[in-house]
Design an enzyme around this catalytic site. Structure first.
Site, PDB file in Angstrom:
ATOM      1  N   GLU A  46      -5.782   3.082   9.726  1.00  0.00           N
ATOM      2  CA  GLU A  46      -6.248   2.072   8.763  1.00  0.00           C
ATOM      3  C   GLU A  46      -6.274   0.673   9.392  1.00  0.00           C
ATOM      4  OE1 GLU A  46      -5.020   2.421   4.638  1.00  0.00           O
ATOM      5  OE2 GLU A  46      -4.281   0.359   4.756  1.00  0.00           O
ATOM      6  N   THR A  83      -9.526  -1.682   4.716  1.00  0.00           N
ATOM      7  CA  THR A  83      -9.065  -2.058   3.374  1.00  0.00           C
ATOM      8  C   THR A  83      -9.963  -3.130   2.749  1.00  0.00           C
ATOM      9  OG1 THR A  83      -7.553  -3.782   4.108  1.00  0.00           O
ATOM     10  CG2 THR A  83      -6.670  -1.551   3.997  1.00  0.00           C
ATOM     11  N   ARG A 113      -7.849   1.284  -7.778  1.00  0.00           N
ATOM     12  CA  ARG A 113      -7.866   0.268  -8.832  1.00  0.00           C
ATOM     13  C   ARG A 113      -7.646  -1.102  -8.225  1.00  0.00           C
ATOM     14  NH1 ARG A 113      -2.795  -0.898 -12.554  1.00  0.00           N
ATOM     15  NH2 ARG A 113      -2.300  -1.962 -10.584  1.00  0.00           N
ATOM     16  N   TYR A 136       1.382   8.418  -4.546  1.00  0.00           N
ATOM     17  CA  TYR A 136       2.628   7.667  -4.353  1.00  0.00           C
ATOM     18  C   TYR A 136       3.845   8.601  -4.396  1.00  0.00           C
ATOM     19  CZ  TYR A 136      -0.649   3.936  -5.293  1.00  0.00           C
ATOM     20  OH  TYR A 136      -1.741   3.093  -5.222  1.00  0.00           O
ATOM     21  N   HIS A 147       4.117   5.124  -8.196  1.00  0.00           N
ATOM     22  CA  HIS A 147       3.504   3.796  -8.213  1.00  0.00           C
ATOM     23  C   HIS A 147       4.468   2.852  -8.937  1.00  0.00           C
ATOM     24  CE1 HIS A 147       0.728   0.627  -9.746  1.00  0.00           C
ATOM     25  NE2 HIS A 147       0.259   0.751  -8.523  1.00  0.00           N
ATOM     26  N   LYS A 149      -2.641  -3.185  15.049  1.00  0.00           N
ATOM     27  CA  LYS A 149      -2.055  -3.321  16.386  1.00  0.00           C
ATOM     28  C   LYS A 149      -2.417  -2.084  17.221  1.00  0.00           C
ATOM     29  CE  LYS A 149       1.963  -5.957  14.801  1.00  0.00           C
ATOM     30  NZ  LYS A 149       1.547  -7.268  15.218  1.00  0.00           N
TER      31      LYS A 149
END
Ligand code: FAD
Length: 295
Positions: free
Chosen positions: A21, A52, A111, A152, A156, A279
């Site tokens: 990501e 993102t 969301r 999650y 969450h 990184k």
């Protein structure tokens, strides 16, 4: 143009998958540094990368730019993220149509968090309240998009408990999601319990664990405060005495993440998603560990 294969297709061809990501940097200039990092990462052939989407849509144009550079100039299979924050369904429809015509075939569908200064999430007038609404909307518009959603393992932060959160996850899956990527976690037991409970509810799509190596003690405390995941005591006990020694913290973080990775792979996860904080060295270290340990 590089192939933007749907992730479901990649899974059917070769498991476990490896993804990384990225987040859009704050300045245009930093995009060039990120491109260099992505080139180095591309040498180790991730199956896909994700980019993102900023809170409140603040980084919409930078997210789009980073995704385009990764796709067209670096040659990666890119999954842009999209949130419901601050956008009407018409605006979201335009973004989704643009993703489609630009050739993307995967979207991480979210969301989003409340924008800065706002305590709880309030749906934009004419917009959506939950990721599941956005999933249905995109699937109606472009049925062949492959949609990922967030899961999650430690629930969450807004959910009353894990059971309720899993009920809501099931709604997202039934709306048309094809896979789940989890929030970062440091205790694999939490992930295994989450998967078992999800399967018990009839959630049968692939679940990718999200791994983030600790690179800074202060930073990880900030991140954990936002996302609600826990630092296990054994890891905290290792980090606290060396918290101001960046190199020592990074070594402990990398070792811990590699142990998690080896254990997850031996438990036959469908892939690993790396939160490598833009990184290249951090990503490459874990990607090498993945290539060594993956069956
Ligand atoms: P939802 O699935 O809508 O859930 C939000 C809350 O509402 C949960 O508590 C859930 O239990 C509850 N809920 C869901 N559906 C219902 C329902 N029908 N009825 C009642 N309650 C319901 N944030 C960004 O801003 N940009 C990003 O790019 C980004 N990428 C991420 C990638 C991953 C893999 C993950 C794990 C998180 C990411 N986030 C990102 C953070 C995410 O936006 C936040 O965690 C946000 O608070 C929730 O988003 P969601 O899509 O999980 O929301």
């Amino acid at each position: 143009m590089p192939s933007q294969a749907p992730i479901t297709q990649l899974i059917s061809e070769a498991e476990p998958l490896l993804s990384v990501e990225f987040f859009p940097p704050k300045t245009e200039e930093a995009v060039a540094d990120l491109q260099q990092a992505a080139l180095e990462i591309n040498a180790l052939e991730p199956d896909f990368v994700s980019v993102t989407y900023g809170a409140g849509g603040t980084t919409r144009s930078r997210s789009a730019k980073v995704s385009q550079v990764m796709k067209d100039e670096v040659g990666l299979n890119v999954m842009p993220h999209l949130t419901c924050v601050g956008a009407t369904r018409e605006e979201l429809g335009e973004i989704v149509d643009e993703f489609y015509s630009d050739g993307y075939r995967n979207i991480m569908t979210l969301r989003g968090d409340p924008p800065k200064g706002q305590e709880s999430f309030v749906a934009t007038e004419g917009g959506f309240s939950y990721a599941s609404d956005l999933v249905s909307f995109i699937k109606d518009r472009h049925p062949d998009f492959c949609l990922g959603v967030a899961g999650y393992p430690e629930k969450h932060p807004e959910a009353a408990d894990l059971e309720k959160d899993l009920d809501n996850l099931k709604i997202k899956v039934d709306a048309g999601a094809s896979f789940i990527t989890t929030q970062l976690f440091f205790d694999n037991a939490a992930f295994y319990t989450f998967v078992e409970k999800a399967r018990g509810r009839g959630i049968d799509i692939p679940i990718f664990p999200g791994l983030m190596p600790v690179v800074s003690f202060k930073q990880i405390q900030r991140i954990l405060q936002m996302c609600g995941s826990q630092l296990p005591k054994a890891l905290e006990d290792k980090l606290v005495p060396v918290q101001d020694d960046i190199q020592a913290v990074q070594q402990i973080g990398a070792d811990w993440a590699k142990e998690q990775l080896a254990d997850l792979l031996s438990n036959k996860v469908p892939g690993i998603h790396l939160y490598a904080l833009n990184k290249a060295d951090v990503a490459l270290d874990l990607m090498k560990a993945f290539r060594t340990a993956a069956p």
